[in-house]
Motif scaffolding. Structure first.
Motif: not given
Length: 241
Positions: A52-78
């Motif tokens: 819905p309008a205004g809906g978004k994803l959240i990060a529940t761990a301190v390091t998640t905003p950094f490590f999750v996008p990094m994992k996506v970049a690694m998968l894309a690199a593979v």
């Protein structure tokens, strides 16, 4: 050259090929890392577009905003470095194959790679919108759908693997027939069991809505039929030769 020297030479070549694979992956990852957040946003778009309008994803761990996008970049690199990785693997094993084996293995590797990527694309463009539309649409009144970005990544990776492997069915069928493990006739006789198994797999790996289950089960069945057809044609070509 003695057998020991030949063995050592093969080990050295294997080391060099593996090193080239790792370097190819690392260079691709380094190029993609600055765009990690954009890559994750692209990956999350099928869900974000259904919120819905205004809906978004959240990060529940301190390091998640950094490590999750990094994992996506690694998968894309593979995925992006996969052609180079397969080239290195092929360059290592090709000299040890007979001519007829090379004519069979190389198309098999290329086809299996393209089919796996096709399965991932099928999941992203066709299945994800249906699944996430169902999930968001069935949320109780007053419940805001805000998924953790790490949980979302795990979920889509599972579906990517499920659909990627499902699209490998024709390759598996052809290999089984080519190796003489089963015959085309046997594959045709067990067709009904395969169809039932396809729907069971669809029920296991997709959310509990009929549409998404069918979107996995039906391609599984059709790809099985395509594998039978390809195996039959290859058998006729071998007899003709």
């Amino acid at each position: 050259m003695s057998e020991q020297e030949t063995f050592i030479a093969h080990l050295i070549e294997l080391r060099d090929r593996l090193l080239h694979m790792v370097v190819g992956f690392l260079l691709t990852f380094i190029c993609l890392f600055p765009f990690a957040n954009k890559l994750y946003s692209l990956l999350a778009q099928p869900l974000l577009s259904r919120l819905p309008a205004g809906g978004k994803l959240i990060a529940t761990a301190v390091t998640t905003p950094f490590f999750v996008p990094m994992k996506v970049a690694m998968l894309a690199a593979v995925v992006l470095s996969l052609p180079y990785t397969l080239y290195q693997a092929w360059s290592f094993i090709a000299p040890g194959l007979y001519a007829h084996e090379r004519r069979f293995v190389l198309p098999l590797v290329v086809t299996s790679t393209l089919l796996f990527l096709t399965g991932m694309a099928f999941a992203y463009f066709l299945v994800f919108p249906v699944i996430f539309g169902f999930i968001v649409g069935t949320a109780p009144a007053g419940v805001a759908v805000m998924t953790d970005i790490g949980n979302y990544l795990d979920f889509v990776i599972t579906l990517f693997l499920a659909f990627g492997l499902a699209f490998e069915v024709p390759v598996v069928v052809v290999v089984l027939v080519r190796m003489g493990i089963v015959s085309v006739q046997v594959l045709q006789e067990v067709r009904s069991y395969v169809i039932v198994g396809a729907f069971v797999i669809g029920a296991i790996f997709t959310p509990p809505d009929v549409v998404s289950q069918i979107m996995l089960a039906v391609p599984l069945w059709l790809l099985y039929e395509a594998g039978i057809l390809a195996a039959r044609l290859m058998g006729r070509n071998r007899q003709a030769v």
